[in-house]
Write a protein that holds these residues in place. Structure first.
Motif, PDB file in Angstrom:
ATOM      1  N   PHE A 139      -2.466  -4.808  22.948  1.00  0.00           N
ATOM      2  CA  PHE A 139      -1.241  -4.374  23.607  1.00  0.00           C
ATOM      3  C   PHE A 139      -0.608  -3.193  22.876  1.00  0.00           C
ATOM      4  O   PHE A 139      -0.066  -2.284  23.509  1.00  0.00           O
ATOM      5  CB  PHE A 139      -0.247  -5.528  23.717  1.00  0.00           C
ATOM      6  N   LEU A 140      -0.670  -3.185  21.556  1.00  0.00           N
ATOM      7  CA  LEU A 140      -0.146  -2.041  20.806  1.00  0.00           C
ATOM      8  C   LEU A 140      -0.968  -0.780  21.093  1.00  0.00           C
ATOM      9  O   LEU A 140      -0.411   0.323  21.236  1.00  0.00           O
ATOM     10  CB  LEU A 140      -0.152  -2.344  19.309  1.00  0.00           C
ATOM     11  N   ILE A 141      -2.293  -0.939  21.175  1.00  0.00           N
ATOM     12  CA  ILE A 141      -3.147   0.209  21.498  1.00  0.00           C
ATOM     13  C   ILE A 141      -2.849   0.724  22.897  1.00  0.00           C
ATOM     14  O   ILE A 141      -2.707   1.941  23.119  1.00  0.00           O
ATOM     15  CB  ILE A 141      -4.634  -0.178  21.363  1.00  0.00           C
ATOM     16  N   PHE A 142      -2.746  -0.193  23.863  1.00  0.00           N
ATOM     17  CA  PHE A 142      -2.422   0.214  25.228  1.00  0.00           C
ATOM     18  C   PHE A 142      -1.059   0.903  25.279  1.00  0.00           C
ATOM     19  O   PHE A 142      -0.886   1.922  25.961  1.00  0.00           O
ATOM     20  CB  PHE A 142      -2.421  -1.004  26.158  1.00  0.00           C
ATOM     21  N   GLY A 143      -0.076   0.330  24.583  1.00  0.00           N
ATOM     22  CA  GLY A 143       1.256   0.913  24.585  1.00  0.00           C
ATOM     23  C   GLY A 143       1.277   2.307  23.979  1.00  0.00           C
ATOM     24  O   GLY A 143       1.920   3.219  24.513  1.00  0.00           O
TER      25      GLY A 143
ATOM     26  N   LEU B  97      -0.435   4.713  26.433  1.00  0.00           N
ATOM     27  CA  LEU B  97       0.460   5.033  27.543  1.00  0.00           C
ATOM     28  C   LEU B  97       1.565   5.988  27.105  1.00  0.00           C
ATOM     29  O   LEU B  97       1.957   6.885  27.856  1.00  0.00           O
ATOM     30  CB  LEU B  97       1.067   3.749  28.106  1.00  0.00           C
ATOM     31  N   PHE B  98       2.083   5.796  25.889  1.00  0.00           N
ATOM     32  CA  PHE B  98       3.131   6.680  25.395  1.00  0.00           C
ATOM     33  C   PHE B  98       2.617   8.112  25.256  1.00  0.00           C
ATOM     34  O   PHE B  98       3.305   9.073  25.659  1.00  0.00           O
ATOM     35  CB  PHE B  98       3.649   6.179  24.044  1.00  0.00           C
ATOM     36  N   LEU B  99       1.406   8.271  24.723  1.00  0.00           N
ATOM     37  CA  LEU B  99       0.841   9.614  24.570  1.00  0.00           C
ATOM     38  C   LEU B  99       0.576  10.259  25.930  1.00  0.00           C
ATOM     39  O   LEU B  99       0.806  11.458  26.114  1.00  0.00           O
ATOM     40  CB  LEU B  99      -0.453   9.534  23.753  1.00  0.00           C
ATOM     41  N   GLU B 100       0.101   9.442  26.888  1.00  0.00           N
ATOM     42  CA  GLU B 100      -0.135   9.972  28.234  1.00  0.00           C
ATOM     43  C   GLU B 100       1.182  10.359  28.902  1.00  0.00           C
ATOM     44  O   GLU B 100       1.294  11.427  29.513  1.00  0.00           O
ATOM     45  CB  GLU B 100      -0.871   8.932  29.081  1.00  0.00           C
ATOM     46  N   GLY B 101       2.186   9.491  28.797  1.00  0.00           N
ATOM     47  CA  GLY B 101       3.466   9.770  29.432  1.00  0.00           C
ATOM     48  C   GLY B 101       4.196  10.931  28.804  1.00  0.00           C
ATOM     49  O   GLY B 101       4.901  11.681  29.492  1.00  0.00           O
ATOM     50  N   LYS B 102       4.048  11.108  27.502  1.00  0.00           N
ATOM     51  CA  LYS B 102       4.742  12.196  26.807  1.00  0.00           C
ATOM     52  C   LYS B 102       4.283  13.559  27.299  1.00  0.00           C
ATOM     53  O   LYS B 102       5.071  14.514  27.366  1.00  0.00           O
ATOM     54  CB  LYS B 102       4.503  12.071  25.306  1.00  0.00           C
ATOM     55  N   ASP B 103       2.995  13.657  27.659  1.00  0.00           N
ATOM     56  CA  ASP B 103       2.439  14.940  28.091  1.00  0.00           C
ATOM     57  C   ASP B 103       2.530  15.157  29.595  1.00  0.00           C
ATOM     58  O   ASP B 103       2.140  16.219  30.088  1.00  0.00           O
ATOM     59  CB  ASP B 103       0.972  15.038  27.654  1.00  0.00           C
TER      60      ASP B 103
ATOM     61  N   VAL C 109       7.424   5.909  34.807  1.00  0.00           N
ATOM     62  CA  VAL C 109       6.705   4.645  34.970  1.00  0.00           C
ATOM     63  C   VAL C 109       5.773   4.417  33.784  1.00  0.00           C
ATOM     64  O   VAL C 109       5.680   3.301  33.244  1.00  0.00           O
ATOM     65  CB  VAL C 109       5.918   4.643  36.292  1.00  0.00           C
ATOM     66  N   THR C 110       5.077   5.459  33.352  1.00  0.00           N
ATOM     67  CA  THR C 110       4.143   5.336  32.236  1.00  0.00           C
ATOM     68  C   THR C 110       4.867   5.017  30.935  1.00  0.00           C
ATOM     69  O   THR C 110       4.434   4.158  30.153  1.00  0.00           O
ATOM     70  CB  THR C 110       3.334   6.635  32.077  1.00  0.00           C
ATOM     71  N   LEU C 111       5.983   5.690  30.691  1.00  0.00           N
ATOM     72  CA  LEU C 111       6.745   5.411  29.471  1.00  0.00           C
ATOM     73  C   LEU C 111       7.350   4.009  29.495  1.00  0.00           C
ATOM     74  O   LEU C 111       7.426   3.334  28.465  1.00  0.00           O
ATOM     75  CB  LEU C 111       7.837   6.464  29.288  1.00  0.00           C
ATOM     76  N   GLY C 112       7.785   3.564  30.695  1.00  0.00           N
ATOM     77  CA  GLY C 112       8.288   2.203  30.810  1.00  0.00           C
ATOM     78  C   GLY C 112       7.202   1.180  30.530  1.00  0.00           C
ATOM     79  O   GLY C 112       7.435   0.182  29.838  1.00  0.00           O
ATOM     80  N   GLY C 113       6.013   1.424  31.058  1.00  0.00           N
ATOM     81  CA  GLY C 113       4.891   0.537  30.769  1.00  0.00           C
ATOM     82  C   GLY C 113       4.523   0.548  29.301  1.00  0.00           C
ATOM     83  O   GLY C 113       4.171  -0.482  28.722  1.00  0.00           O
ATOM     84  N   SER C 114       4.626   1.708  28.666  1.00  0.00           N
ATOM     85  CA  SER C 114       4.347   1.811  27.239  1.00  0.00           C
ATOM     86  C   SER C 114       5.303   0.940  26.431  1.00  0.00           C
ATOM     87  O   SER C 114       4.879   0.207  25.532  1.00  0.00           O
ATOM     88  CB  SER C 114       4.464   3.273  26.790  1.00  0.00           C
ATOM     89  N   ALA C 115       6.600   1.015  26.750  1.00  0.00           N
ATOM     90  CA  ALA C 115       7.583   0.207  26.031  1.00  0.00           C
ATOM     91  C   ALA C 115       7.309  -1.286  26.208  1.00  0.00           C
ATOM     92  O   ALA C 115       7.402  -2.068  25.248  1.00  0.00           O
ATOM     93  CB  ALA C 115       8.991   0.554  26.523  1.00  0.00           C
TER      94      ALA C 115
END
Length: 286
Positions: free
Chosen positions: A90-94, A97-103, A251-257
């Motif tokens: 879950f930490l890896i997925f999060g 997702l954070f790196l994907e959402g940031k860009d 949505v991606t950043l929310g999923g990351s959190a």
């Protein structure tokens, strides 16, 4: 409060936590996902109820399979290690997702791009199974008329060798799909197959496996199925409109959190678990 009195309360809290985590994970993972867009596009071309039944049927099967796979894990390795593995994943997925959402851009360009890819995938599937064309190696749809005229879609015109016996498995799968299309209808089968292929190996499937390994398998399965039901219903009713309004970045950043929170929770639970592991006892109880 005695130990006997505390057990039902702990079990009830674990049940609620498992259900909430499974449901919320599906919501943040599937809204705007490719399978969500596939259902939305198919619903604009075919009866919504049939599309909904095909897509949801596929997701129900996927949820049950994933939950069953997760239920097997504690029988093979201690619960503490399954919780630790779940936390790390879950930490890896999060983080991913954070790196994907940031860009990602702030608008809905990413969702529109996903929608175009989903529409191309549907068109290729239609061309390959309704006899109106063939899909080339680069993904282009070659019309049937061009194939019959000896164009690039005609393998014999290019001197290609006949198909090897290894293609018999693909032929069996095609035959099975044709039989199911005859019995259940081509629209139902198309929605089922495209959704299943889109979900297999997806982040939400792996997350479901880990949740089922850490919680009651039935609770996790029900939570994911209800989450998929809500997302699929939303997709077939107003998926295209919603996809043009939501921001994939948010949505991606929310999923990351959410995934990062799950990871921390499971790491904490793993640190608190000290029960010895007896595989024979677990298998007998299971």
């Amino acid at each position: 409060m005695s130990a006997q009195d505390g057990l039902p309360l702990e079990a009830e809290e674990g049940t609620v936590h498992g259900f909430v985590q499974a449901f919320s994970m599906i919501i943040v993972s599937e809204i705007g996902d490719k399978t969500f867009l596939i259902a939305a596009i198919l619903a604009m071309r075919h009866p919504r109820l049939i599309v909904f039944a095909g897509a949801l049927g596929s997701l129900v099967v996927m949820s049950i399979l994933s939950a069953a796979m997760g239920h097997i894990l504690p029988a093979l390795i201690p619960k503490r290690w399954t919780q630790l593995a779940a936390g790390v994943l879950f930490l890896i997925f999060g983080a991913k997702l954070f790196l994907e959402g940031k860009d990602m851009p702030s608008g809905n360009e990413k969702v529109l791009e996903e929608m175009r890819e989903a529409e191309e995938e549907i068109n290729e599937d239609v061309a390959g199974h309704d006899g109106t064309g063939r899909v080339s190696a680069n993904g282009d749809v070659i019309p049937l008329e061009e194939i019959e005229a000896g164009g690039p879609g005609n393998g014999h015109a290019r001197g290609e060798k006949p198909k090897s016996p290894s293609s018999s498995l693909k032929g069996m799968l095609e035959g099975t799909r044709n039989l199911c299309s005859f019995l259940l209808g081509p629209v139902f089968v198309q929605g089922f197959v495209l959704t299943f292929l889109g979900e297999w190996g997806d982040r939400s499937q792996i997350a479901t496996i880990m949740l089922a390994a850490a919680h009651n398998v039935y609770v996790v399965a029900i939570g994911t199925i209800i989450g998929h039901t809500c997302c699929t219903a939303l997709a077939v009713i107003s998926g295209r409109y919603i996809s043009t309004k939501i921001s994939a970045k948010h949505v991606t950043l929310g999923g990351s959190a959410l995934f990062l929170c799950f990871g921390l929770v499971y790491l904490y639970e793993a640190s608190q678990t000290t029960v010895d592991f007896d595989p024979h006892e677990h298998i007998l109880k299971g």
